[in-house]
Design an enzyme around this catalytic site. Sequence first.
Site, PDB file in Angstrom:
ATOM      1  CD  GLU A 177      -2.727   1.010   2.618  1.00  0.00           C
ATOM      2  OE1 GLU A 177      -3.693   1.788   2.722  1.00  0.00           O
ATOM      3  OE2 GLU A 177      -2.472   0.123   3.461  1.00  0.00           O
ATOM      4  CE  LYS A 216      -7.489   1.179   3.096  1.00  0.00           C
ATOM      5  NZ  LYS A 216      -6.309   1.447   3.959  1.00  0.00           N
ATOM      6  CB  CYS A 227      -4.797  -2.047   3.758  1.00  0.00           C
ATOM      7  SG  CYS A 227      -4.137  -2.201   5.440  1.00  0.00           S
TER       8      CYS A 227
END
Length: 261
Positions: A41, A110, A144
Amino acid sequence: MNLRIAALQMTPTRAQDNETRLARGLNEAAAQGATLLLAPELALSGYNQSAEALRDVASEVPAAIKRLAQKVKETGVALALGVPRIEDDQLFNSAVLITPEDGVVLTYDKCHLFGEEERATFAQGNRRSRLVNWNGLKVGLLICYDVEFPEMVRSLALDGMQLALVPTALPKVGDITTVSDRYIPTRAFENGIFVAYAGLSGVENGMTYLGGSHIAAPDCRTLAKCGEDEALLIADLDTGLVGRSDRSGPYLRDRRPELYR
């Protein structure tokens, strides 16, 4: 058929040095016969940065991606990595997938932002990843915290995803090892897919990272895993395992969505 992939666990520094590390990782992956490299990330910028610093790096991301795409073409190794991205003056925590044949084939923002700092820094993505065909597998991106939501992964599996690529950056606090040790093989097992999870390591601006990179198979086996130090994981994916497991029931087939809300 077996496909060899790699996951790079790396310690972030300056953006220019991070780009150099990613290029070196492509060379290392190619030398070991891998055809895809997953990086963490915000691998290009580092994660523990101010919004201003992330915006500065984001302004240079298109040029960096162009250089990395050339390296991908030279090595023949596809690259998935996390980057800061600006669109309509909004800053996103994003991931891209670059292939030797077609350049950038996926860009994903994200959707599940973790904690107040992320929510204060980034705009929230509102679309799940598209899926693309790569070497016979349907591939999708998560970032994540996204992978900690079973619904998110299951919805992509129902769309046909067979390999989830998950850049991550786990801070070393509390019992966070649960995510890497348990969630990753569980997501693989319950959906009959491969899950590759690559994290940051070391210390960045006072934040210590867990690392915990992990590549898991549809039958819940760990194919490759590492601790807290920099590492390059290598795993061979037996594509014949996708969608079935001798150790699990056919979960996707036996769902009863009319009962679920």
